[in-house]
Every structure is written in structure tokens, then in C-alpha cells.
Design a protein around this motif. Structure first.
Motif, PDB file in Angstrom:
ATOM      1  N   PHE A  28     109.471 124.921 124.873  1.00 31.59           N
ATOM      2  CA  PHE A  28     110.742 125.038 124.383  1.00 31.59           C
ATOM      3  C   PHE A  28     111.323 123.494 124.319  1.00 31.59           C
ATOM      4  N   LEU A  29     110.944 122.747 125.134  1.00 26.39           N
ATOM      5  CA  LEU A  29     111.394 121.474 125.414  1.00 26.39           C
ATOM      6  C   LEU A  29     110.925 120.669 123.948  1.00 26.39           C
ATOM      7  N   ILE A  30     109.545 120.561 123.834  1.00 16.95           N
ATOM      8  CA  ILE A  30     109.000 119.990 122.496  1.00 16.95           C
ATOM      9  C   ILE A  30     109.822 120.283 121.434  1.00 16.95           C
ATOM     10  N   PHE A  54     108.542 126.913 129.063  1.00 15.33           N
ATOM     11  CA  PHE A  54     109.544 125.882 129.173  1.00 15.33           C
ATOM     12  C   PHE A  54     109.159 124.711 128.456  1.00 15.33           C
ATOM     13  N   ILE A  55     107.865 124.209 128.682  1.00 20.25           N
ATOM     14  CA  ILE A  55     107.300 122.913 127.770  1.00 20.25           C
ATOM     15  C   ILE A  55     107.360 123.022 126.543  1.00 20.25           C
ATOM     16  N   LYS A  87     105.963 128.206 132.913  1.00 19.02           N
ATOM     17  CA  LYS A  87     105.995 126.672 132.779  1.00 19.02           C
ATOM     18  C   LYS A  87     105.692 126.280 131.488  1.00 19.02           C
ATOM     19  N   ALA A 127     112.904 121.710 121.194  1.00 18.64           N
ATOM     20  CA  ALA A 127     114.184 121.104 121.101  1.00 18.64           C
ATOM     21  C   ALA A 127     114.254 119.814 120.599  1.00 18.64           C
ATOM     22  N   VAL A 128     113.230 118.975 121.215  1.00 18.70           N
ATOM     23  CA  VAL A 128     113.084 117.348 120.842  1.00 18.70           C
ATOM     24  C   VAL A 128     113.187 117.228 119.287  1.00 18.70           C
ATOM     25  N   LEU A 168     113.271 129.998 125.459  1.00 17.26           N
ATOM     26  CA  LEU A 168     114.010 129.740 126.751  1.00 17.26           C
ATOM     27  C   LEU A 168     114.162 130.946 127.639  1.00 17.26           C
ATOM     28  N   SER A 226     113.306 119.486 117.116  1.00  9.17           N
ATOM     29  CA  SER A 226     114.801 119.833 116.413  1.00  9.17           C
ATOM     30  C   SER A 226     115.761 118.974 116.450  1.00  9.17           C
TER      31      SER A 226
END
Length: 51
Positions: free
Chosen positions: A38-40, A35-36, A32, A42-43, A2, A45
Motif C-alpha cells: 500500500f505504501l509503495i 501495508f508495505i 505487514k 501510494a508513493v 489498506l 500514485s
């Protein structure tokens, strides 16, 4: 991850202010994508920790 996305976003904003459209577009695209990713991660994890 992030952190890098935020850094590239700031680079894109500064480059856009100074009129470097190509660099700004590339930095925004990299931000972008990071960030995508990172989101994947995080989910994934979050769900691995729950079970």
C-alpha cells in the motif's frame, strides 16, 4: 489494500489473544506485506499525479 492490511492485523490480534501463535504470526506477516505494498503504491500514485 489498506483495508485488508487492517483486517489481517485485527485477525492477528484476536488470534494472539486466544493463543493461536501460528495463525497470529501468519496474519501479522500478511498485514505487514499488504501495508508495505500500500505504501509503495501510494508513493507511486503521488508522484505520478504531480507530474
Amino acid at each position: 489494500m489498506l483495508h485488508y492490511a487492517i483486517v489481517f492485523l485485527i485477525i492477528a490480534i484476536i488470534a494472539a489473544i486466544f493463543g493461536f501463535g501460528g495463525i497470529a504470526g501468519t496474519a501479522a506477516g500478511i498485514a505487514k506485506i499488504l501495508f508495505i505494498i500500500f505504501l509503495i503504491l501510494a508513493v507511486i500514485s503521488f508522484f505520478r499525479r504531480k507530474t
